[in-house]
Enzyme design. Structure first.
Site, PDB file in Angstrom:
ATOM      1  N   ASP A   1      44.442  49.096  39.118  1.00 18.00           N
ATOM      2  CA  ASP A   1      43.904  49.245  37.761  1.00 18.00           C
ATOM      3  C   ASP A   1      44.271  50.616  37.202  1.00 18.00           C
ATOM      4  O   ASP A   1      44.549  51.550  37.964  1.00 18.00           O
ATOM      5  CB  ASP A   1      42.370  49.127  37.778  1.00 18.00           C
ATOM      6  CG  ASP A   1      41.906  47.756  38.227  1.00 18.00           C
ATOM      7  OD1 ASP A   1      42.687  46.797  38.117  1.00 18.00           O
ATOM      8  OD2 ASP A   1      40.753  47.670  38.699  1.00 18.00           O
TER       9      ASP A   1
HETATM   10  N1  URA Z   1      40.457  46.184  43.262  1.00 21.56           N
HETATM   11  C1  URA Z   1      40.074  46.629  42.070  1.00 21.56           C
HETATM   12  O1  URA Z   1      39.002  46.297  41.588  1.00 21.56           O
HETATM   13  N2  URA Z   1      40.904  47.457  41.400  1.00 21.56           N
HETATM   14  C2  URA Z   1      42.076  47.878  41.895  1.00 21.56           C
HETATM   15  O2  URA Z   1      42.795  48.655  41.246  1.00 21.56           O
HETATM   16  C3  URA Z   1      42.468  47.410  43.160  1.00 21.56           C
HETATM   17  C4  URA Z   1      41.627  46.558  43.826  1.00 21.56           C
END
Ligand code: URA
Length: 231
Positions: free
Chosen positions: A102
Site C-alpha cells: 500500500d
Molecule cells: N497488507 C496490507 O494491508 N497492506 C500492505 O501493504 C501489505 C499487506
C-alpha cells in the site's frame, strides 16, 4: 550485443563511464584490449573483464527496494510517484514491482524484469511467506492472536489462511501470512478488533529486508539472494 550495453547491463555504470573505461584500456574481451563501445560481443561465450572483474551476464535484473511510505507500487501513475521512479537512472521500461505494498506501507519490495520469478512468488498455490512488522492502535490480546492464527473472516469467500503472530511488545507484532489479498494485514487486524497504525514488510520467502538499506534506497540482489528467492 554491443560491449557498452553488456557492461552497463552488468552494473558497471553508465555508457559514458564505460566509454572512458574502454578508452583507458580497462576492458578486455577474450584477453584482448577492447577497441570501442560499439564492439559486438557474444554475452554467452566471450570472456569479458572490466576494471579487473570478470563480467557475468545476467539475463534479468533484480533489485531490493526499501520502499518508503508515500509512493505507489505501480510502474506508472498519472499523479503519484511510483516505486520505479525511485530507481532513478536504473529505471527501465521492462521493470515492475513483484506484488504491491500500500502507499503508506514501507519495507521490502522486489523489482525485476523476470516475469517467471514474479509469478512463482505471487502464485497462491506456492504459499510464499510474507512477514510484516505491525504497530497497532490497541494492545494485542491472546484472543486476537489466537483468531489470527486460526484464520479470520475479512469479508471474502474464504477465511484467511492461518497466520503466525509474534508479539514484540503490547502494541507491536510481526505477522506472517502466506496469501496476498488486497489490504490483507490491515483487514485481518481490523477483523479481530484492532487497527494497523504502521506497516512494514520485513521478509518475502527466504529473503529478508537488508537492515543496512536506508528507507527509499535500493540495491541489486546478490546471486545468493536471487537463488534464495527461487527456492
Ligand atoms: N497488507 C496490507 O494491508 N497492506 C500492505 O501493504 C501489505 C499487506
Amino acid at each position: 550485443m554491443r560491449l557498452d550495453k553488456f557492461l552497463s547491463d552488468c552494473g558497471f555504470g553508465t555508457r559514458s563511464q564505460i566509454k572512458k573505461d574502454i578508452k583507458a584500456g580497462l576492458v578486455t574481451v577474450n584477453g584482448d584490449r577492447a577497441r570501442k563501445p560499439e564492439q559486438q560481443v557474444d554475452e554467452t561465450s566471450d570472456h569479458i573483464c572490466c576494471r579487473g572483474h570478470t563480467c557475468v551476464y545476467e539475463k534479468y535484473v533484480y533489485y531490493m527496494l526499501h520502499k518508503p511510505a508515500g509512493v505507489v507500487s505501480a510502474t506508472k501513475d498519472a499523479s503519484e510517484r511510483t516505486v520505479l521512479d525511485l530507481l532513478g537512472a536504473e529505471k527501465k521500461e521492462a521493470l515492475f514491482p513483484v506484488g504491491r505494498l500500500d502507499k503508506d506501507t514501507e519495507g521490502l519490495l522486489i523489482i525485476t524484469d523476470d516475469g517467471a520469478l514474479a509469478h512463482r512468488l505471487l502464485s497462491p498455490s506456492r504459499h510464499v511467506d510474507k512477514e510484516y512488522e505491525c504497530h497497532l492502535a490497541y494492545p494485542m490480546d491472546e484472543d486476537q492472536k489466537k483468531r489470527l492464527e486460526q484464520g479470520v473472516d475479512i469479508g471474502d469467500k474464504a477465511l484467511t489462511k492461518p497466520a503466525v503472530v509474534c508479539i514484540l511488545d503490547e502494541k507491536k507484532i510481526t505477522l506472517t501470512i502466506t496469501e496476498g489479498r488486497f489490504h490483507q494485514v490491515k483487514r485481518m487486524l481490523h477483523a479481530v478488533g484492532n487497527e494497523v497504525c504502521y506497516l512494514k514488510r520485513l521478509r518475502m520467502g527466504a529473503l529478508m529486508l537488508d537492515r543496512e538499506l536506508p528507507t527509499g534506497c535500493f540495491r541489486r540482489l546478490t546471486q545468493e539472494e536471487v537463488e534464495l528467492l527461487s527456492k
